[in-house]
Write an enzyme that holds these catalytic residues in place. Structure first.
Site, PDB file in Angstrom:
ATOM      1  N   CYS A   9       2.056   0.642  -4.203  1.00 22.55           N
ATOM      2  CA  CYS A   9       1.817   0.477  -5.640  1.00 22.55           C
ATOM      3  C   CYS A   9       1.350  -0.921  -5.997  1.00 22.55           C
ATOM      4  CB  CYS A   9       3.085   0.815  -6.417  1.00 22.55           C
ATOM      5  SG  CYS A   9       3.710   2.457  -6.037  1.00 22.55           S
ATOM      6  N   HIS A  30       0.019   5.767 -13.815  1.00 23.76           N
ATOM      7  CA  HIS A  30       0.192   5.001 -12.582  1.00 23.76           C
ATOM      8  C   HIS A  30      -0.761   5.480 -11.493  1.00 23.76           C
ATOM      9  CE1 HIS A  30       1.810   2.632  -9.472  1.00 23.76           C
ATOM     10  NE2 HIS A  30       2.832   3.370  -9.114  1.00 23.76           N
TER      11      HIS A  30
END
Lengths: 126, 379
Positions: B81, B322
């Site tokens: 991430c 995301h």
């Protein structure tokens, strides 16, 4: 999407002469770090390791119930991080429990082998 | 290290964020790069760092050649991430040391076409193979926090309520809305105790930044400090939940680089809230709030717009969305806009110093694959 081919990365376990299931891992010769895997070096300090067995007893550090579809696993299923006594923290399935209820944190638990799919399993003992 | 120079964020841009399966990475990336170039007032770059996690091999050159960016160094990085902010700190270092003059950092991800639902756990990883999906990993932290009394279910839900309300003022966000704590807690259980509205969605998007040597112009946004670390073993000896220590360690590095005493010096922050517990642990690991006070801070408005330490005015990962590789640069874009005073109803008034934190995980035994903390400042 990867499929489970090649070497199995999960902890290896075996049954002792006393009938207990133990994780066959490594312990660091320098810092005594317990590792649940047969890795060549200590992940904490990089020193040499030696074979070590961990378990069967431990304590539940945390737990959850997974309720979404994960390939190879049918939801809901109960998972726990178990700190094996004088050993590493391992991720294990907790079969047979009411899936609506995560395993109580702080419970004592015991390794009971692996599932048909090869996942480490524990049962709550207290 | 050779030359030491101050680096400016000369331009930023993003695509829309959301499920966009009918688009492709090329058009998403072009949305971000076109806006960043327009913002920077130039289309010239000397090198590109691209962050992505699940995009196919060759994606960087494939999307960039379609916009005429060829023949220069192009490097793809993957740090879960934190891939987008990894691209950013590497681009920053390239400009800071004088290796390149103008560098583009680009993050991109198309999750909706890669997965039918949540990210499939990696089967070459022991815990991934055992079925520890990402929500379950964070659920372990949330359950532990609940057990020790460090948070309540209502405080967890308050993070979702806050960030969805922030996103109401962000037209690029995937989701927004005025939810109640009760609605968040009543949404479908994903991995106990985390409910659907406490989990980031499946998102597609891209974000970009152009970095150049600072000119000293008034109002210029510059990088005051940046740091990247990978995690160390997280195990039975760890005093904290997963991910806390790598965030705390990286924050210490970034604050030292920025010559700041504390993360609370920042006027506005964008942090990694892939799950509600993530924002709570992160605000504590940053030192923004005392240990065990993250949930109380969210529920009490401390970390809301208008509070003492506004966190995730964009809506964060929970609401903006995301798209893994794009996320870090979407955070950089938001803080850059905040420092320029261009955020409309979600503007933190008078913000001059902003902090971005991104952390990625998935490799078992480690505290995180990587964490990046960056401090931006309006001069």
């Amino acid at each position: 999407m990867s499929s489970p081919t090649g070497a199995d990365p999960r902890p290896a376990i075996r049954r002792t002469a006393e009938g207990d299931w133990v994780v066959v891992g490594r312990r660091c010769r320098a810092c005594a770090e317990p590792v649940a895997y047969a890795w060549p070096r200590c992940p904490s300090c990089g020193s040499a390791v030696e074979p070590a067995h961990f378990g069967p007893r431990g304590t539940v550090w945390s737990s959850t119930v997974v309720r979404i579809a994960v390939p190879g696993h049918a939801p809901p299923y109960s998972l726990a991080y178990v700190d094996l006594d004088d050993g590493p923290r391992v991720l294990a399935h907790v079969p047979g429990r009411n899936a609506d209820e995560p395993t109580p944190i702080g419970s004592t638990a015991r390794l009971i082998g692996v599932s048909d799919d090869g996942d480490l399993q524990v049962e709550v003992t207290g | 290290m050779t030359a030491r120079g101050t680096v400016a964020v000369a331009g930023v841009g993003t695509s829309h964020f959301g499920r966009q399966p009918d688009r492709d990475l090329l058009t998403l990336a072009y949305d971000a790069v076109r806006e960043a170039f327009s913002d920077a007032g130039s289309e010239r770059v000397d090198a590109v760092w691209v962050g992505t996690v699940f995009a196919p091999a060759g994606v960087a050159q494939r999307v960039l050649r379609a916009m005429g960016i060829t023949g220069i160094p192009i490097v793809t990085v993957e740090n879960a991430c934190a891939s987008g902010t990894t691209a950013f700190v590497e681009a920053h270092e390239a400009v800071r040391t004088g290796r390149h003059g103008r560098v583009l950092a680009l993050g991109l991800e198309q999750m909706s076409t890669a997965f039918s639902g949540a990210i499939t756990p990696e089967t070459t990883d022991p815990e991934g193979r055992t079925g520890l999906a990402m929500p379950a990993m964070y659920a372990m932290s949330a359950a532990r926090y609940l057990h020790t009394g460090a948070v309540t279910p209502e405080q967890l839900a308050a993070v979702s309520v806050k960030n969805h309300a922030h996103a109401v003022h962000n037209p690029r966000a995937q989701y927004s809305g005025h939810h109640t704590v009760e609605q968040v807690l009543a949404s479908r259980m994903i991995a106990d105790p985390l409910t659907l509205l406490q989990c980031c969605p499946t998102s597609d998007g891209a974000a970009a930044a152009v970095l150049t040597p600072a000119t000293g112009a008034a109002g210029e946004v510059v990088v005051r400090g940046a740091a990247l670390r990978s995690g160390t073993p997280w195990n039975h000896r760890s005093p904290h939940v997963w991910g806390h220590d790598v965030v705390a360690d990286t924050t210490r590095d970034a604050l030292a680089a920025a010559d700041l005493d504390a993360a609370s010096d920042a006027d506005v922050l964008e942090v990694h809230d892939a799950f509600t517990i993530g924002e709570i642990v992160t605000t504590e690991a940053l030192g923004l709030v005392p240990p065990g006070e993250g949930g109380k801070a969210a529920a009490g408005g401390v970390t809301a717009l208008g509070g003492a330490h506004p966190v995730n005015p964009s809506g964060g990962l929970l609401s903006r969305g995301h798209p893994l590789g794009a996320t870090g640069l979407a955070q950089i874009a938001e803080i850059t806009w905040q420092l320029r005073g261009r955020c409309g109803a979600r503007q933190v008034e008078g913000a001059r110093l902003g902090l971005v934190e991104t952390m990625g995980g998935g490799v078992s035994v480690l505290d995180g694959n990587a964490c990046v903390v960056t401090v931006l400042e309006s001069r």
